[in-house]
Scaffold this motif. Structure first.
Motif, short mmCIF file in Angstrom:
data_model
loop_
_atom_site.label_atom_id
_atom_site.label_comp_id
_atom_site.label_asym_id
_atom_site.label_seq_id
_atom_site.Cartn_x
_atom_site.Cartn_y
_atom_site.Cartn_z
N ARG A 1 0.82 -1.23 0.00
CA ARG A 1 0.00 0.00 0.00
C ARG A 1 0.84 1.27 0.00
O ARG A 1 1.92 1.31 0.58
CB ARG A 1 -0.87 0.04 1.27
CG ARG A 1 -1.95 -0.98 1.31
CD ARG A 1 -2.86 -0.69 2.47
NE ARG A 1 -3.87 0.31 2.13
CZ ARG A 1 -4.75 0.77 3.01
NH1 ARG A 1 -4.71 0.40 4.27
NH2 ARG A 1 -5.66 1.64 2.63
N GLU A 2 0.27 2.28 -0.66
CA GLU A 2 0.74 3.66 -0.53
C GLU A 2 2.13 3.89 -1.10
O GLU A 2 2.81 4.85 -0.73
CB GLU A 2 0.75 4.09 0.94
CG GLU A 2 -0.54 3.77 1.68
CD GLU A 2 -1.32 5.02 2.04
OE1 GLU A 2 -0.67 6.05 2.30
OE2 GLU A 2 -2.56 4.95 2.05
N ASP B 1 -1.44 1.13 -5.26
CA ASP B 1 -1.36 -0.06 -4.41
C ASP B 1 -1.22 -1.27 -5.34
O ASP B 1 -1.72 -1.25 -6.49
CB ASP B 1 -2.64 -0.21 -3.58
CG ASP B 1 -2.81 0.93 -2.58
OD1 ASP B 1 -1.85 1.70 -2.39
OD2 ASP B 1 -3.91 1.05 -2.00
N THR C 1 -6.03 3.09 -5.31
CA THR C 1 -6.30 2.67 -3.93
C THR C 1 -7.01 1.32 -3.96
O THR C 1 -7.98 1.15 -4.70
CB THR C 1 -7.24 3.68 -3.22
OG1 THR C 1 -6.68 4.99 -3.38
CG2 THR C 1 -7.37 3.37 -1.74
#
Ligand code: URP
Ligand code: ZN
Ligand code: ZN
Length: 466
Positions: A5-6, A19, A33
């Motif tokens: 993630r991120e 992601d 996302t």
């Protein structure tokens, strides 16, 4: 399932926040996302880049060579690769002259079964008769091999002379396989070795003196001439000098599909490495081609940034100091080779990206995508996209490290880049969707790597000059 993630994804063509979701060894989604699916493991990649796992197209794990065997086996070597962000190695099956290629391939498969990242093989053509031709065909059609290696050096052991190059290149063309060469004129090396053995037999510097740049340039030009005559593409390994680089550039300018590989060792170090206080210190740097005067380094960087050189490999070939001492009275017996599989990405990021020579996208191309494309593993390997293998590196561009034999994972008592401070290193390495290195801690599993089969190119490819 694993969700990264991120992070900021970097491929060979773009950089974007996303992601990455992995399942059953593959990437299944790359989106701005992604909500964590129930039960998924989550890796935080904020402030980090997410890169395709590195592909090292040139390693020698547990290779019998020059009367000994490289100290790094497929388990320790692939563990070291993962520590440095490399998730696939391309190693070499090297039949002794007279040995069946298929039998040698079986031997290497057995050795590599302990690997903890994916691996695939080039097969060397070290001798010739009709059985070799038939076995090349079988390797391509049934064993997932699409590249054949030719050592133009090492006279008296592995050397392939011009008649062998001609026959093997021609047959590679008909099979849709890519010939590769170690370009050094073995006859000239042997003649120079003889002279230097009379003058300075125990001096490791004699190794470099017996393999001057002209010896490499001549062989590169000759291999390129043979490939061009036949209309077959060619991959030249470990290009170390202006002469070989020039031969590749000139062939490319005339439309030839000639690919060049270089090593961080030759990019970062010059022949002053042989001016050491101790014999061991100098012998550790004995490799072929040898380290060159500094002006060659400048030219190699031009080749990397300008596109003449397509890949940065390592030729990872480890020998302990005690093994190098086999040549203490005769420099021609010092086992040739240096390590690097763990250091490659960090050394190139520091010297290439942090200096502004390379963009992160160019870095990905040189360390992963281009090898995947040239050796027909793309897009299974070499990119970050749904359907691709979940081989990924969470790369922290701010992470500082010092490269050293004191803490590297490579099974060797020497590091070419000893003491080099780098900024930019892996935090996590993911292979086949599983975290295999986390913050420097190995989570590897012996035998978890797979042998990657590479299909031949379609018959039209060699004639496609685009
Ligand atoms: O010195 C080297 N490069 N050793 C490994 C074998 C080879 O020539 O690639
Ligand atoms: Zn070589
Ligand atoms: Zn090699």
């Amino acid at each position: 399932m694993l969700l990264i993630r991120e992070g900021t994804v970097v491929t060979h063509e773009r950089i974007f926040p996303a992601d990455v979701l992995c399942e059953d060894g593959r990437i299944i989604a790359v989106e701005r996302t992604i909500a964590p699916p129930a039960g998924a493991d989550v890796l935080d990649a904020s402030l980090c880049l997410v890169l395709p796992g590195g592909i090292d197209p040139h390693t020698h794990m547990e290779m019998p060579f020059m009367g000994t065997v490289t100290s790094e086996d497929f388990f320790t070597g692939t563990r070291a690769a993962l520590a440095g962000g490399t998730t696939t190695i391309m190693d070499f099956v090297i039949p002794v002259p007279g040995q069946s290629l298929l039998q040698a391939h079986d031997q290497w498969l057995e050795r590599a079964a302990k690997s903890c990242c994916d691996y695939t093989f080039h097969v060397a053509v070290t001798w010739w008769d009709e059985s070799v031709r038939h076995e090349m065909t079988a390797l391509v059609q049934h064993k997932g091999i699409n590249s054949f290696k030719h050592f133009m050096a090492y006279k008296g052991s592995l050397m392939a002379d011009d008649p062998i190059l001609l026959k093997s290149f021609e047959h590679s063309l008909s099979l849709g396989a890519l010939p590769t060469v170690h370009a050094e004129n073995g006859e000239l090396v042997a003649a120079l070795q003889k002279k230097l053995l009379a003058r300075a037999p125990d001096d490791p510097m004699s190794h470099a003196a017996s393999r001057p740049a002209v010896v490499e340039g001549e062989a590169a030009g000759r291999a390129i001439a043979i490939a061009t005559l036949l209309g077959v593409p060619l991959y030249v390994v470990h290009v170390s000098c202006k002469e070989a680089l020039g031969a590749i550039a000139s062939a490319q300018q005339q439309g030839g599909r000639i690919f060049g590989e270089c090593l961080p060792q030759h990019l970062l170090l010059d022949d002053s490495v042989y001016d050491q206080k101790t014999w061991d210190g100098a012998a550790a740097f004995v490799m072929s081609p040898p380290f060159r005067p500094r002006d060659h380094q400048q030219a190699l960087w031009g080749g990397v940034t300008g596109g003449t050189l397509a890949t940065v490999a390592t030729d990872h070939c480890c020998f302990l100091a005690e093994q190098k001492r086999m040549g203490c009275a005769d420099f021609t017996r010092i086992p040739n080779g240096t390590p690097g599989v763990e250091d490659r990405l960090m050394a190139l990021w520091e010297s290439g990206v942090n200096t502004g020579r390379l963009s992160p996208c160019a870095f990905v191309a040189l360390t992963s995508t281009n090898a995947a494309r040239i050796f027909n593993m793309y897009p299974q390997k070499g990119t970050i996209a749904p359907g691709s293998d979940a081989d990924l590196v969470v790369w922290d561009p701010g992470l500082r490290k010092v490269l050293s034999k004191e803490h590297h994972h490579q099974q060797v008592d020497f590091n070419c880049f000893e003491g080099m401070a780098v900024r930019g290193a892996p935090r996590f390495t993911v292979a086949g969707g599983v975290v295999r290195f986390a913050e420097g801690i190995p989570l590897v599993q012996r035998g978890s790597g797979h042998c990657i089969h590479r299909p031949p190119w379609p018959a039209w490819w060699p004639r496609f000059q685009g």
